[in-house]
Design a protein around this motif. Structure first.
Motif, PDB file in Angstrom:
ATOM      1  N   ILE A  23       6.809  10.647  -3.313  1.00 29.89           N
ATOM      2  CA  ILE A  23       7.649   9.511  -3.732  1.00 29.89           C
ATOM      3  C   ILE A  23       9.126   9.798  -3.417  1.00 29.89           C
ATOM      4  CG2 ILE A  23       8.254  10.086  -6.139  1.00 29.89           C
ATOM      5  CD1 ILE A  23       6.990   7.297  -6.876  1.00 29.89           C
ATOM      6  N   ALA A  24       9.432  11.104  -3.242  1.00 29.47           N
ATOM      7  CA  ALA A  24      10.805  11.495  -2.873  1.00 29.47           C
ATOM      8  C   ALA A  24      11.253  10.789  -1.599  1.00 29.47           C
ATOM      9  CB  ALA A  24      10.878  13.007  -2.672  1.00 29.47           C
ATOM     10  N   ASP A  74       0.820  -1.221   0.000  1.00 28.91           N
ATOM     11  CA  ASP A  74       0.000   0.000   0.000  1.00 28.91           C
ATOM     12  C   ASP A  74       0.852   1.268   0.000  1.00 28.91           C
ATOM     13  OD1 ASP A  74      -2.258  -1.505   0.033  1.00 28.91           O
ATOM     14  OD2 ASP A  74      -2.638  -1.306   2.194  1.00 28.91           O
ATOM     15  N   LYS A  75       1.939   1.237   0.748  1.00 29.05           N
ATOM     16  CA  LYS A  75       2.761   2.449   0.875  1.00 29.05           C
ATOM     17  C   LYS A  75       3.419   2.848  -0.458  1.00 29.05           C
ATOM     18  CE  LYS A  75       7.204   0.382   2.307  1.00 29.05           C
ATOM     19  NZ  LYS A  75       8.061   0.894   1.262  1.00 29.05           N
ATOM     20  N   ASN A  76       3.413   1.953  -1.437  1.00 30.43           N
ATOM     21  CA  ASN A  76       4.046   2.251  -2.727  1.00 30.43           C
ATOM     22  C   ASN A  76       3.031   2.537  -3.830  1.00 30.43           C
ATOM     23  OD1 ASN A  76       6.349   1.805  -1.318  1.00 30.43           O
ATOM     24  ND2 ASN A  76       7.064   0.041  -2.514  1.00 30.43           N
ATOM     25  N   VAL A  77       1.816   2.889  -3.419  1.00 35.18           N
ATOM     26  CA  VAL A  77       0.776   3.253  -4.389  1.00 35.18           C
ATOM     27  C   VAL A  77       0.533   4.758  -4.286  1.00 35.18           C
ATOM     28  CG1 VAL A  77      -1.628   2.915  -5.076  1.00 35.18           C
ATOM     29  CG2 VAL A  77      -0.284   0.974  -4.216  1.00 35.18           C
ATOM     30  N   TYR A  78       0.707   5.442  -5.402  1.00 37.31           N
ATOM     31  CA  TYR A  78       0.561   6.904  -5.428  1.00 37.31           C
ATOM     32  C   TYR A  78      -0.503   7.309  -6.438  1.00 37.31           C
ATOM     33  CZ  TYR A  78       4.941   6.963  -2.842  1.00 37.31           C
ATOM     34  OH  TYR A  78       5.892   6.774  -1.882  1.00 37.31           O
ATOM     35  N   ALA A  92       9.862  14.132 -11.136  1.00 36.41           N
ATOM     36  CA  ALA A  92      10.603  12.921 -10.742  1.00 36.41           C
ATOM     37  C   ALA A  92      12.046  13.280 -10.399  1.00 36.41           C
ATOM     38  CB  ALA A  92      10.563  11.897 -11.877  1.00 36.41           C
ATOM     39  N   ALA A  93      12.644  14.130 -11.227  1.00 31.71           N
ATOM     40  CA  ALA A  93      14.033  14.554 -10.975  1.00 31.71           C
ATOM     41  C   ALA A  93      14.119  15.309  -9.649  1.00 31.71           C
ATOM     42  CB  ALA A  93      14.528  15.429 -12.124  1.00 31.71           C
ATOM     43  N   LYS A  94      13.134  16.169  -9.425  1.00 31.42           N
ATOM     44  CA  LYS A  94      13.123  16.928  -8.163  1.00 31.42           C
ATOM     45  C   LYS A  94      12.986  16.000  -6.968  1.00 31.42           C
ATOM     46  CE  LYS A  94      11.391  21.439  -9.571  1.00 31.42           C
ATOM     47  NZ  LYS A  94      10.170  22.165  -9.928  1.00 31.42           N
ATOM     48  N   ALA A  95      12.314  14.880  -7.174  1.00 35.57           N
ATOM     49  CA  ALA A  95      12.168  13.893  -6.100  1.00 35.57           C
ATOM     50  C   ALA A  95      13.461  13.102  -5.900  1.00 35.57           C
ATOM     51  CB  ALA A  95      11.002  12.951  -6.413  1.00 35.57           C
ATOM     52  N   GLY A  96      14.459  13.389  -6.732  1.00 33.28           N
ATOM     53  CA  GLY A  96      15.756  12.729  -6.596  1.00 33.28           C
ATOM     54  C   GLY A  96      15.791  11.339  -7.196  1.00 33.28           C
ATOM     55  N   ASP A 104      12.240   2.708  -1.669  1.00 33.02           N
ATOM     56  CA  ASP A 104      12.049   1.549  -2.555  1.00 33.02           C
ATOM     57  C   ASP A 104      12.156   1.959  -4.021  1.00 33.02           C
ATOM     58  OD1 ASP A 104      11.541   0.094  -0.325  1.00 33.02           O
ATOM     59  OD2 ASP A 104       9.369  -0.113  -0.642  1.00 33.02           O
ATOM     60  N   VAL A 105      11.958   3.244  -4.285  1.00 28.59           N
ATOM     61  CA  VAL A 105      11.920   3.712  -5.678  1.00 28.59           C
ATOM     62  C   VAL A 105      13.240   4.375  -6.060  1.00 28.59           C
ATOM     63  CG1 VAL A 105      10.759   5.254  -7.327  1.00 28.59           C
ATOM     64  CG2 VAL A 105       9.423   4.042  -5.575  1.00 28.59           C
ATOM     65  N   ASP A 106      13.887   3.810  -7.075  1.00 33.03           N
ATOM     66  CA  ASP A 106      15.129   4.385  -7.596  1.00 33.03           C
ATOM     67  C   ASP A 106      14.900   5.103  -8.915  1.00 33.03           C
ATOM     68  OD1 ASP A 106      17.107   3.006  -5.692  1.00 33.03           O
ATOM     69  OD2 ASP A 106      15.922   1.336  -6.470  1.00 33.03           O
ATOM     70  N   ILE A 107      13.952   4.588  -9.702  1.00 31.84           N
ATOM     71  CA  ILE A 107      13.742   5.078 -11.076  1.00 31.84           C
ATOM     72  C   ILE A 107      12.251   5.344 -11.267  1.00 31.84           C
ATOM     73  CG2 ILE A 107      13.813   4.424 -13.532  1.00 31.84           C
ATOM     74  CD1 ILE A 107      16.133   2.421 -12.679  1.00 31.84           C
ATOM     75  N   ILE A 108      11.925   6.492 -11.846  1.00 33.06           N
ATOM     76  CA  ILE A 108      10.529   6.791 -12.180  1.00 33.06           C
ATOM     77  C   ILE A 108      10.387   6.753 -13.702  1.00 33.06           C
ATOM     78  CG2 ILE A 108       8.750   8.588 -12.184  1.00 33.06           C
ATOM     79  CD1 ILE A 108       9.645   9.341  -9.372  1.00 33.06           C
TER      80      ILE A 108
END
Ligand code: NAD
Length: 385
Positions: free
Chosen positions: A109-110, A97-101, A134-138, A114-118
């Motif tokens: 998502i920043a 659930d925590k990975n659903v946006y 996505a870039a701003k989120a690093g 768990d997330v490296d690539i968007i």
């Protein structure tokens, strides 16, 4: 010299989509923090996490399933505005659930390690905004093609990725397809002599004109933005050379039906080597996609050329014989490796910008009645094999 086998000219759009079979990219700059983090993860035996933004046809039919085959990345998170899709995807891909946006809390998502690539898989006009966020989120970014809907937007995406030290790749999956790689090898290495002409066409009949692809606000343009871009790519990577001029014509058959985008178009590129490329792209013709090069010592080509699988190709010596790969899995694994090893992607943002530079010139030539326009100033980026 053997006669080239007949290229099947017409398959349906559905066949094109169903042609998916079983089922490499990033800039050399910066990304130290994230690359180190990614490398550390991989050392722990973990794959890099990808978040898909937009769960439409391409995500559902190709990218999601490909992420079950990838070795170095997996589907960690989803971003969707459609509540009913959440559970289906969570169950199929084991997403917590925590990975659903959704599009409102996307920027959170920043904070998700768990997330490296968007991977942005939205309508074209939304690519730039979500790539920049996505870039701003690093997070490292893969943007679907076309990278954006203007050169200015492409530049903004590139700048944002540089500023935030993340890698940027475009979803040009055919740089990982053995048939298209063979076209690059045969053309660039002049295996059958110098290539004099290329015919690169991609057409299908779009019956549903209510979809975003037919609305310039979302698509940025018609078949050129959507599928003609494969012809631009194919011609350039077969020749291994940048075009120096373009002239183009709007050849829309049913002008009344296509209100904000072209229904069909044709264009011609000239190259310094003397090579000439003719291309057609249309939403008004039965499906066909081909990439054919005529060289001094004969003809080689692909048809269908741009599909996910079941490509067919020939040379003056007979049929090409390659085992199909999952292009999407290869592409995403390659990008993950670019992140892990801080290496350059085969299809970076600069290549997406290059193609948008050409696309803008094609539309300008149409506006100027087919005038041949110089492509001076085109970004100097090629995939050389
Ligand atoms: P699609 O229409 O099937 O999916 C688009 C998704 O965006 C849908 O889930 C939709 O709900 C979502 N969306 C969010 N906001 C939206 C809005 N305001 N309006 C419309 N949709 C909105 O499209 P698709 O075929 O999956 O294409 C998505 C992107 O992927 C496009 O940029 C396309 O060019 C690209 N694509 C690439 C390939 C490839 O082979 N590389 C193949 C197909 C599509």
């Amino acid at each position: 010299m053997k006669k080239p086998p007949q290229i099947p000219q017409a398959i349906t759009r559905r066949q094109f989509l169903n042609n998916s079979v079983i089922g490499l990219g990033a800039l050399g700059f910066g990304a130290l923090t994230f690359s180190n983090l990614a490398a550390a993860k991989k050392k722990d035996g973990k794959k890099l996490g990808i978040a898909l933004v937009g769960l439409g046809n391409y995500s559902r039919g190709q990218l999601g399933p490909a992420l079950l085959e990838t070795q170095d990345c997996y589907l960690a998170a989803i971003v969707t505005g459609t509540k009913s899709k959440e559970k289906i995807w969570q169950e199929k891909y084991n997403i917590p659930d925590k990975n659903v946006y959704n599009y409102d809390n996307f920027d959170d998502i920043a904070n998700n390690d768990d997330v490296d690539i968007i991977y942005v898989v939205l309508p074209n006009s939304m690519h730039a905004e979500y790539s920049i966020r996505a870039a701003k989120a690093g997070k490292h970014v893969i943007s679907e093609k076309p990278m954006a809907v203007s050169v200015a937007e492409c530049q903004q995406v590139i700048d944002a990725c540089k500023k935030h030290n993340v890698k940027l790749g475009i979803g040009y999956r055919l740089h990982h397809d053995p048939f298209n790689l063979e076209m690059m090898r045969l053309g660039q290495h002049q295996v059958y002599g110098q290539v004099k002409n290329v015919q690169a066409d991609f057409c299908f009949k779009m019956n549903d004109r209510t979809q975003w692809r037919a609305d310039k606000k979302f698509s940025g343009g018609g078949p050129l933005m959507d599928i003609g871009i494969y012809c631009i790519q194919g011609a350039i990577y077969t020749l291994g050379e940048l075009p120096i001029s373009v002239s183009a014509r709007d050849t829309t058959i049913d002008k009344a039906a296509w209100k904000t985008v072209e229904g069909s178009l044709e264009w011609t590129f000239k190259f310094k080597s003397g090579a000439v490329v003719h291309s057609k792209s249309s939403y008004e013709q039965d499906y066909y996609g081909k990439l054919v090069a005529t060289a001094d010592k004969g003809e080689f080509g692909l048809g269908p050329a741009y599909v996910y699988g079941n490509l067919k190709g020939y040379t003056p010596e007979g049929e090409m014989n390659f085992t199909a790969v999952n292009q999407q899995a290869q592409h995403m694994d390659a990008f993950a490796n670019n992140v892990l090893h801080n290496t350059e992607t085969l299809a970076p943002g600069e290549m997406g910008l290059r193609d948008m530079f050409i696309i803008e010139k094609i539309y300008q030539s149409i506006e100027q009645g087919g005038k041949e326009l110089s492509l001076a100033g085109i970004p100097n980026i090629l995939h050389k094999v």
